[in-house]
Motif scaffolding. Structure first.
Motif, PDB file in Angstrom:
ATOM      1  N   GLN A 176      30.498  39.870  61.200  1.00 33.10           N
ATOM      2  CA  GLN A 176      30.704  38.518  61.702  1.00 33.10           C
ATOM      3  C   GLN A 176      29.389  37.975  62.263  1.00 33.10           C
ATOM      4  O   GLN A 176      28.422  38.708  62.470  1.00 33.10           O
ATOM      5  N   TYR A 177      29.371  36.666  62.540  1.00 34.05           N
ATOM      6  CA  TYR A 177      28.167  36.018  63.057  1.00 34.05           C
ATOM      7  C   TYR A 177      28.117  36.092  64.573  1.00 34.05           C
ATOM      8  O   TYR A 177      27.904  35.098  65.261  1.00 34.05           O
ATOM      9  N   GLN A 178      28.334  37.261  65.123  1.00 36.86           N
ATOM     10  CA  GLN A 178      28.280  37.411  66.569  1.00 36.86           C
ATOM     11  C   GLN A 178      28.092  38.876  66.914  1.00 36.86           C
ATOM     12  O   GLN A 178      28.491  39.771  66.152  1.00 36.86           O
ATOM     13  N   ARG A 179      27.456  39.133  68.039  1.00 40.16           N
ATOM     14  CA  ARG A 179      27.241  40.499  68.491  1.00 40.16           C
ATOM     15  C   ARG A 179      28.578  41.163  68.830  1.00 40.16           C
ATOM     16  O   ARG A 179      29.493  40.521  69.320  1.00 40.16           O
ATOM     17  N   GLY A 180      28.616  42.464  68.581  1.00 43.92           N
ATOM     18  CA  GLY A 180      29.824  43.205  68.884  1.00 43.92           C
ATOM     19  C   GLY A 180      30.766  43.345  67.711  1.00 43.92           C
ATOM     20  O   GLY A 180      31.732  44.118  67.775  1.00 43.92           O
ATOM     21  N   SER A 181      30.518  42.599  66.615  1.00 47.74           N
ATOM     22  CA  SER A 181      31.389  42.734  65.451  1.00 47.74           C
ATOM     23  C   SER A 181      31.030  44.005  64.683  1.00 47.74           C
ATOM     24  O   SER A 181      30.017  44.655  64.938  1.00 47.74           O
ATOM     25  N   GLU A 182      31.828  44.371  63.718  1.00 48.45           N
ATOM     26  CA  GLU A 182      31.661  45.628  63.001  1.00 48.45           C
ATOM     27  C   GLU A 182      30.376  45.616  62.182  1.00 48.45           C
ATOM     28  O   GLU A 182      30.004  44.631  61.565  1.00 48.45           O
ATOM     29  N   SER A 183      29.677  46.783  62.180  1.00 46.07           N
ATOM     30  CA  SER A 183      28.454  46.918  61.409  1.00 46.07           C
ATOM     31  C   SER A 183      28.794  47.316  59.980  1.00 46.07           C
ATOM     32  O   SER A 183      29.557  48.257  59.746  1.00 46.07           O
ATOM     33  N   VAL A 184      28.203  46.572  59.010  1.00 48.47           N
ATOM     34  CA  VAL A 184      28.481  46.861  57.595  1.00 48.47           C
ATOM     35  C   VAL A 184      27.217  47.372  56.899  1.00 48.47           C
ATOM     36  O   VAL A 184      27.199  47.495  55.669  1.00 48.47           O
ATOM     37  N   GLY A 185      26.188  47.686  57.607  1.00 51.12           N
ATOM     38  CA  GLY A 185      24.955  48.176  57.015  1.00 51.12           C
ATOM     39  C   GLY A 185      23.836  48.114  58.038  1.00 51.12           C
ATOM     40  O   GLY A 185      24.084  48.012  59.244  1.00 51.12           O
ATOM     41  N   ALA A 186      22.624  48.179  57.561  1.00 51.48           N
ATOM     42  CA  ALA A 186      21.471  48.149  58.472  1.00 51.48           C
ATOM     43  C   ALA A 186      20.304  47.485  57.772  1.00 51.48           C
ATOM     44  O   ALA A 186      20.176  47.512  56.548  1.00 51.48           O
ATOM     45  N   ILE A 187      19.438  46.877  58.590  1.00 53.09           N
ATOM     46  CA  ILE A 187      18.161  46.347  58.102  1.00 53.09           C
ATOM     47  C   ILE A 187      17.064  47.026  58.908  1.00 53.09           C
ATOM     48  O   ILE A 187      17.184  47.177  60.128  1.00 53.09           O
ATOM     49  N   ALA A 188      16.033  47.504  58.214  1.00 51.99           N
ATOM     50  CA  ALA A 188      14.982  48.267  58.886  1.00 51.99           C
ATOM     51  C   ALA A 188      13.623  47.797  58.391  1.00 51.99           C
ATOM     52  O   ALA A 188      13.461  47.369  57.250  1.00 51.99           O
ATOM     53  N   ILE A 189      12.640  47.888  59.286  1.00 53.21           N
ATOM     54  CA  ILE A 189      11.259  47.557  58.949  1.00 53.21           C
ATOM     55  C   ILE A 189      10.394  48.756  59.299  1.00 53.21           C
ATOM     56  O   ILE A 189      10.563  49.367  60.362  1.00 53.21           O
TER      57      ILE A 189
END
Length: 607
Positions: A176-189
């Motif tokens: 979802q477009y808000q903190r605390g919603s379920e994580s569906v993946g990750a972005i890393a640098i």
């Protein structure tokens, strides 16, 4: 009486006196030599401790960059295409995602940026060396696991794609477009170790950066990199191998150990004695604190010829020893006090910096919490909101709420941006709430006038008052009646754009903002009433000047402008309202190019 006896003894016992003097001189020479060496070691230890703290702060400054972590957190929370690629509902090579990954990589001079799916596979990536990481299975990496649990983190490892040492900044991709919603993946640098290595090479001492598992990850003695500072037990060794944090380093025999134990204060390296100091490096590694270790060569403290000269001055030291010892003790005390004062000042500065950063981040969360809940507003009105503050917090704010039986939509651009702008938005929220309490439903012109009165009052800048500031805001307010047949608009230096039957009409508000010192307290604002045909499409737009004034264009460096904005509205009319946000965002980013964002940007579209 005693003094006389001593004087007589010296007069009548020439050789005994000489022997005692030589013995005292030898004892004093040994004692003084010990004192001087100890003093030099203390100075060296203090210098090493100061440098270790300084180098640790430099290392953390290369890694704990709030802009890097904040950027990937926002991408993981707000970028729709990233979410879909993470869920594998969009192709991995989606152009918008690849472009975003490339821009992030280049902006932060990173080695690469990659998007990981919900099952731990790298779906999309962009690397500076041109070798993609796409297809790698990294579900075993701790930084991915922690991000998948919804937490951002910094992690050091040997990169699978390059087999080089690197730091990974990882943030969750939220459903979802808000903190605390379920994580569906990750972005890393991924950031290389070049700056960290360069920081250690600047030191004249031997410098090492050691992981929580006891592995040397960086050093100005390159032959010691990836050696063991301590031998891991079987449980630690199994954890290291499963995480593959250090590539294939632990697949065979264990790496060599350092030729000394860095836990000791004094160590021997290449047959020479060294003083060892350490300082913690806390860059939020999930495994704990790292240690920056410095080794100072004791043999370089006092050259041999200096000690020879000291021995030749034995008789002089007998006369002046008391003075020298007292001076030495006073110097030592003053140095220790100076060290303590410097350490206290460094700690206070570090704490102040951390409090400022934490306060701004917390202010961002507070500001976002007062914005309308997207899910709740979606049921009330068909709309989109593009909200892009220039800094962590911003001076643009919008409202969407019921008003009586109708609906109220407002957008405000407050004075300034960043922290000053955010404070103004808080005042604006309070002014709107108070103004709604004493304004008849639907009277948007009167509502804006009441907001003006409250802002002037809260800032003590009514016309004629001394020492008043001159802050305020520009605002547009719209009201739909409950039947959806009319829309009433009032603006303070704000325009409403109406798209209907392939035409876009601009309704301009009043030519002045509100809340400012040079304005009368009671303002009369114009209202525009628009009749809506029920069976025809009517779409409305409001924007802050950050969109229209954004510099860009190929070789021209001119603002986006109202003409381009109107043409953009025409181009998106065949798209559903809620999907138009990405078109506005892409148009702005494409026009901006390599230019920096100059102001807060907000666009509201509704039908």
């Amino acid at each position: 009486m005693m003094a006389r006896k001593i004087r007589l003894f010296i007069i009548h016992n020439k050789w005994k006196t000489a022997a005692i003097a030589v013995l005292m001189a030898c004892l004093l020479a040994v004692s003084l030599d010990t004192i001087v060496v100890t003093r030099a070691q203390s100075q060296l230890l203090g210098t090493l401790q100061d440098e270790a703290k300084q180098r640790a702060l430099q290392v953390m400054s290369h890694t704990l960059n709030g802009n890097i972590m904040g950027s990937i957190e926002l991408l993981g929370m707000l970028d729709k295409e990233m979410k879909q690629v993470a869920l594998t509902t969009l192709p991995a090579a989606t152009p918008g995602v690849l472009t975003t990954l490339e821009r992030v990589t280049r902006y932060y001079a990173a080695e690469g940026t990659f998007l990981v799916s919900h099952d731990g596979i790298v779906q999309s990536s962009w690397n500076m060396n041109g070798k993609p990481s796409t297809g790698l299975d990294i579900k075993f990496r701790p930084y991915y696991r922690i991000a998948k649990q919804g937490q951002s983190n910094v992690y050091a490892a040997i990169a699978l794609a390059t087999n080089q040492r690197a730091l990974y900044f990882a943030a969750p991709v939220l459903e979802q477009y808000q903190r605390g919603s379920e994580s569906v993946g990750a972005i890393a640098i991924r950031i290389g170790l070049e700056q960290v290595d360069a920081t250690l090479k600047e030191s004249k001492a031997i410098a090492l950066l050691v992981t929580p598992q006891g592995i040397v990850f960086s050093s100005n003695r390159t032959e010691w990199i990836l050696r063991l500072a301590k031998t891991p037990n079987e449980e630690e060794l199994q954890t290291i191998r499963e995480a593959k944090q250090f590539g294939k380093l632990f697949d065979g025999p264990l790496p060599d150990r350092l030729p000394f134990d860095p836990a000791n204060t004094t160590v021997a390296v290449d047959g020479k004695p060294y003083l060892s100091v350490s300082s913690p490096v806390n860059w939020h590694d999930p495994l704990g604190h790292w240690q920056l270790i410095l080794l100072g060569d004791v043999t370089e403290l006092i050259p041999w010829y200096i000690r020879t000269i000291m021995a030749s001055l034995l008789f002089f030291m007998i006369v002046s020893s008391a003075y020298l010892i007292r001076t030495s003790l006073c110097d030592k005390e003053a140095r220790e006090k100076a060290d303590q004062a410097r350490q206290l000042a460094d700690e206070q500065a570090r704490q102040a910096h951390m409090q400022i950063v934490a306060s701004i981040q917390y202010a961002s969360r507070i500001q976002q919490s007062i914005l309308p809940n997207i899910d709740a507003v979606t049921d009330m009105i068909n709309h989109f909101v593009l909200w892009l503050p220039r800094d962590t917090v911003g001076g643009d704010i919008y409202w969407m709420r019921p008003w009586g039986e109708g609906r109220l939509i407002m957008l405000a651009d407050c004075t300034g941006h960043g922290v000053p702008g955010a404070f103004m938005t808080m005042l604006a929220v309070g002014a709107v709430d108070r103004a709604l309490d004493n304004t008849p439903v639907g009277e948007v012109g009167l509502l804006v006038g009441h907001i003006h009165e409250h802002v002037q009052g809260m800032l003590y800048q009514k016309k004629g008052e001394e020492n008043a500031t001159n802050d305020g805001l520009e605002l547009g307010a719209c009201y739909f009646d409950h039947e959806g047949r009319t829309l009433r608009f009032s603006g303070a230096r704000f325009s409403l754009f109406h798209a209907h039957q392939d035409e876009v009409q601009e309704f301009k508000g009043n030519k002045f903002g509100i809340g400012y010192h040079n304005l009368d307290t009671h303002l009369v604002l114009n209202e525009t009433q628009i009749c809506l045909t029920k069976d025809e499409s009517h779409t409305f737009y409001m924007t802050s000047d950050g969109f229209l004034d954004q510099i860009g264009g190929v070789g021209k460096r001119c603002g986006f402008g109202k003409k381009r904005f109107i043409e953009l509205i025409k181009q998106v009319q065949d798209k559903p309202v809620r999907e138009q946000k990405e078109y506005f965002k892409s148009a702005l980013l494409d026009y901006r190019g390599e230019e920096e964002q100059r102001d807060d940007v907000t666009v509201i579209g509704f039908a």
